[in-house]
Design an enzyme around this catalytic site. Sequence first.
Site, mmCIF file in Angstrom:
data_model
loop_
_atom_site.group_PDB
_atom_site.id
_atom_site.type_symbol
_atom_site.label_atom_id
_atom_site.label_comp_id
_atom_site.label_asym_id
_atom_site.label_seq_id
_atom_site.Cartn_x
_atom_site.Cartn_y
_atom_site.Cartn_z
ATOM 1 N N ILE A 178 0.813 -1.225 0.000
ATOM 2 C CA ILE A 178 0.000 0.000 0.000
ATOM 3 C C ILE A 178 0.845 1.274 0.000
ATOM 4 O O ILE A 178 0.341 2.367 -0.147
ATOM 5 C CB ILE A 178 -0.970 0.035 1.211
ATOM 6 C CG1 ILE A 178 -0.206 -0.198 2.515
ATOM 7 C CG2 ILE A 178 -2.117 -0.931 1.018
ATOM 8 C CD1 ILE A 178 -1.033 0.075 3.754
ATOM 9 N N GLY A 179 2.126 1.142 0.178
ATOM 10 C CA GLY A 179 2.945 2.372 0.173
ATOM 11 C C GLY A 179 4.418 2.044 0.322
ATOM 12 O O GLY A 179 4.810 0.887 0.439
ATOM 13 N N GLU A 184 8.924 -1.479 1.934
ATOM 14 C CA GLU A 184 7.512 -1.443 1.567
ATOM 15 C C GLU A 184 6.608 -1.417 2.786
ATOM 16 O O GLU A 184 6.961 -1.923 3.850
ATOM 17 C CB GLU A 184 7.175 -2.692 0.752
ATOM 18 C CG GLU A 184 7.770 -2.650 -0.651
ATOM 19 C CD GLU A 184 7.784 -4.021 -1.291
ATOM 20 O OE1 GLU A 184 7.532 -5.011 -0.584
ATOM 21 O OE2 GLU A 184 8.069 -4.083 -2.492
ATOM 22 N N ASP A 216 7.628 16.363 13.316
ATOM 23 C CA ASP A 216 7.287 16.226 11.894
ATOM 24 C C ASP A 216 5.781 16.114 11.726
ATOM 25 O O ASP A 216 5.291 15.296 10.947
ATOM 26 C CB ASP A 216 7.997 14.993 11.314
ATOM 27 C CG ASP A 216 7.967 14.998 9.787
ATOM 28 O OD1 ASP A 216 7.628 16.041 9.192
ATOM 29 O OD2 ASP A 216 8.276 13.951 9.185
HETATM 30 P P1 AMP Z 1 5.381 5.796 6.423
HETATM 31 O O1 AMP Z 1 6.670 5.096 6.290
HETATM 32 O O2 AMP Z 1 4.779 5.684 7.777
HETATM 33 O O3 AMP Z 1 5.428 7.207 5.923
HETATM 34 O O4 AMP Z 1 4.380 5.025 5.442
HETATM 35 C C1 AMP Z 1 4.415 5.101 4.044
HETATM 36 C C2 AMP Z 1 2.989 5.050 3.485
HETATM 37 O O5 AMP Z 1 2.394 3.805 3.800
HETATM 38 C C3 AMP Z 1 2.070 6.098 4.097
HETATM 39 O O6 AMP Z 1 2.137 7.326 3.412
HETATM 40 C C4 AMP Z 1 0.709 5.452 3.967
HETATM 41 O O7 AMP Z 1 0.171 5.696 2.678
HETATM 42 C C5 AMP Z 1 1.016 3.987 4.106
HETATM 43 N N1 AMP Z 1 0.798 3.571 5.490
HETATM 44 C C6 AMP Z 1 1.649 3.529 6.503
HETATM 45 N N2 AMP Z 1 1.076 3.040 7.629
HETATM 46 C C7 AMP Z 1 -0.192 2.773 7.305
HETATM 47 C C8 AMP Z 1 -1.296 2.257 8.056
HETATM 48 N N3 AMP Z 1 -1.210 1.950 9.332
HETATM 49 N N4 AMP Z 1 -2.444 2.108 7.411
HETATM 50 C C9 AMP Z 1 -2.563 2.406 6.116
HETATM 51 N N5 AMP Z 1 -1.565 2.903 5.369
HETATM 52 C C10 AMP Z 1 -0.375 3.083 5.955
#
Ligand code: AMP
Length: 923
Positions: free
Chosen positions: A612-613, A619, A731
């Site tokens: 998802i991201g 990942e 942040d």
């Molecule tokens: P981060 O490393 O926390 O910035 O995560 C990268 C991307 O993953 C975020 O911008 C979200 O789109 C997705 N993401 C992270 N944690 C979650 C979560 N708990 N639920 C849904 N999407 C998430």
Amino acid sequence: TVPGELKWAASPSEGGWEEVSIMDEKNIPIRTYQVCNVLQPNQNNWLRTDWIPRSGAQRVYVEVKFTLRDCNSLPGVTGTCKETFNLYYHESNEDRENFIKESSFIKVDTVAADESFTQVDVGDRIMKLNTEVRDVKVTNRKGFYLAFQDVGACIALVSVRVFYKTCPLTIRNLATFPDTVTGADTSSLVEVRGSCVDQSEEREEPKMYCGADGEWLVPIGGCLCNAGYEEKGTCSAGFYKSGSSDAGCSKCPPHSYSLREGATVCDCHSGYFRADSDPPSMACSQPPSAPQQLISVVNETSVLLEWSPPRWLGGRSDLSYSLENRSTSQPDAQHVASGSQLCQPCSSDVLFSPDQTGLRGTRVVVSELRAHTHYTFIVQARNGVSQGGSAGAAQTVSVSVTTNQAAPSRVSSVQATDVTRHTLSLSWQQPDQPNGVILEYEVKFYEKRERSYRIMRTFSRNAEITGLNPLTVYVFHVRARTAAGYGEFSTPFEFATNSGTQISTVACFAGSHPFPLIGEGVNSAFLLLSVSGVGILLLISAAVLIISRRYARAHKRTRHTSRRTFTFENFTIIITGVKIYVDPFTYEDPDQAIHEFAKEIDVSCIHIERVIGMGEFGEVCSGRLRLHGKREVYVAIKSLKAGYSDKQRRDFLSEASIMGQFDHPNIIRLEGVVTRCKPLMIVTEYMENGSLDAFLRKHDGQFTVIQLVGMLRGIASGMKYLSDMSYVHRDLAARNILVNSNLVCKVSDFGLSRVLEDDPEAAYTTRIPIRWTAPEAIAYRKFTTASDVWSYGIVMWEVISYGERPYWDMNNQDVIKAIEEGYRLPAPMDCPVVLHQLMLDCWERDRAERPTFSQILNMLDKLIRNPGTLPCPEVCVSVLPEVCVSKWSLCEWLQSIGLERYTETLAAGGYSSLDNLLALTHQ
Ligand code: AMP
């Protein structure tokens, strides 16, 4: 015009051409050649000139003057009579007498008369003279002959002129071109190089072409008159010319003269000068007079000097000032008392700001002077014609001052020796400029991440620091004190205690035992803790143990915290049982922290579904988690990509160690971690709508103000919780807020605090999210809950503007500048005034003026409870929904949008309620 006979060769020598003397029109006898055998057929009479030397000519011209009889006028002549003759030439290197070989002659032309005549009566002067010119190329031999062939005409040759053409000597563009013989062909041009006339030099190679008819064509290049000369001749007295140019001589500039002719530069009148770099056209000038009104202001060991420009600038604009200082050493009392030697400071030790020489301004600060010393400062005005070295009194002004007492300069080179688990020995150098007798040194130190500090004082240049925590980084500052007071603290020096074994350098020193003191800003509770630290710790542990098993984890954290900070606040915290966030980086073993704050999940319980991201470490996937005896839940799984370093592992897991300490509906919940097998994973609750910024952009304009305020309320609530835990996020931004399917917003991303070192001395870090960060955090790393409040204001703006980028496409430097100058983001479209006012409050320059998260939360709660206070955004498109009409008076509504000043205008126009305002049209 030849006197006597010409004796040209004739063939036949008898009966053909004959030499006859006749009288010309001025009655001067001239020689002619005549032939007139018109009655006999087959005439072939040749007359040949003498050999003619070519003399360099390439094309010669033959001009023949002759008379010819009209055949018809001759009685009895038959068809044998002719009215033409032929002209021939023959080239030859030598003069061969009597040579006529017809076949060797080349015909030039058949010449006919323009005018013929019927009667010859020279005496009556009715003879008609013809003049014909022919030209011929003669380039092969040294000379040539001409020949005239008569084939039966009655003819008299009166004159034969042979000539060639030259382009005559000429001067063009100051270059001489010599007399030049034209070319061989009628179309040929002869290229000629000219030479510059005397007292001139070549500007560009002078050239011209000599045409076939003797005309000069196409002049190119030319010469310029030398210095001291013009085209008319030499420069006369009082004039000069400094270089070769087209220009004429110029008059000597002011204050200069030239006595002799041909001057290249004018000499200055006495008392006037010219700098090496001055052009000869510049007037001679003088050094400036002295600067005026020099004043001095002494401030300890600095002196401010200010003066006014000289009265006379010398006729120049390149004025500058230079300073000289002379010190008269006056033994200061303390030096004498201490018996120390008086040393003259090198003049280079003294600092002149902005500079000592070449000054354009009239103000200088002289610093780093010795205390209690008499100085004389000499300010000299200079310009391009000032003499080098010391100036005469005419250009200087001086002032004498005596410096005051001054605090010592900074202590430098602080070193740590004999570092143990709980102690550390420090030593340092005496300040470069003690400015008196050093009475004592003060050592200030604190744990790197703490606010409270301890202070020790010592007479010697070393100190034994005790009671330190093991494996902890401490920051030390040292300063010296004299009778004049404290000097500045040294730059911070960081040293870490070790884990037990001695690791540090060897130097041993004897010195008086330092005596520990309590620093300012630490209250008496700190003293209590310092004195009986161990006992208190035991008390704390016991108290926490008693509270309950539920607090067991908290006990570990708080004990750790209290050990780290030794502050009174933490003492209170333990008693009241409020949780405090523990920095996982204070743990020696990162795994210890992770297992204290996060649950280890068996990887077989996780079922990964899709990506998802992308996170910083790898990942981010969604999936399901089924823990033993619990219902299955949707989760997000962050994994650490393969090939990571120890530091990356530690950083990755630290986010879980931080998150695991929190438990709040608006903070992303940690389910657990996978550390026992690879890849390492952090498992959190799943937020269906992903990050807030992208979510809002996708649903632009689709929510009511109340819904948006609801989201902001959730974020404020999460932030209040974090600030209560003394956690500073650093942040906070819409991209770091996650949204679930119920539009609940949760604060996430606890990563940035890791990447920013907490070193106040560190330079500007590019990883700071400038647009979201408070100015004091950008400028000097002052990250506090108040700087989080600033970021919260930016998040409010992002939310109300549906994910617009703060400050749009301005660059970071411009954003910093704009904020510094007082600029703040304007209200987004349709933003209720109250919300924008709240944003502006969050962006107060003085962080103490910003609201707390608790106040923000209260305010948002009030707005939500009482939506009437929020104008409906729809009013901006001039349609008032019923709810507004029923609840509000026109006056209230105008007030809420900050336009109450129009109440009267509207009333005068007949609009007194929201109902009839609805009827307002564009007209
Ligand atoms: P981060 O490393 O926390 O910035 O995560 C990268 C991307 O993953 C975020 O911008 C979200 O789109 C997705 N993401 C992270 N944690 C979650 C979560 N708990 N639920 C849904 N999407 C998430």
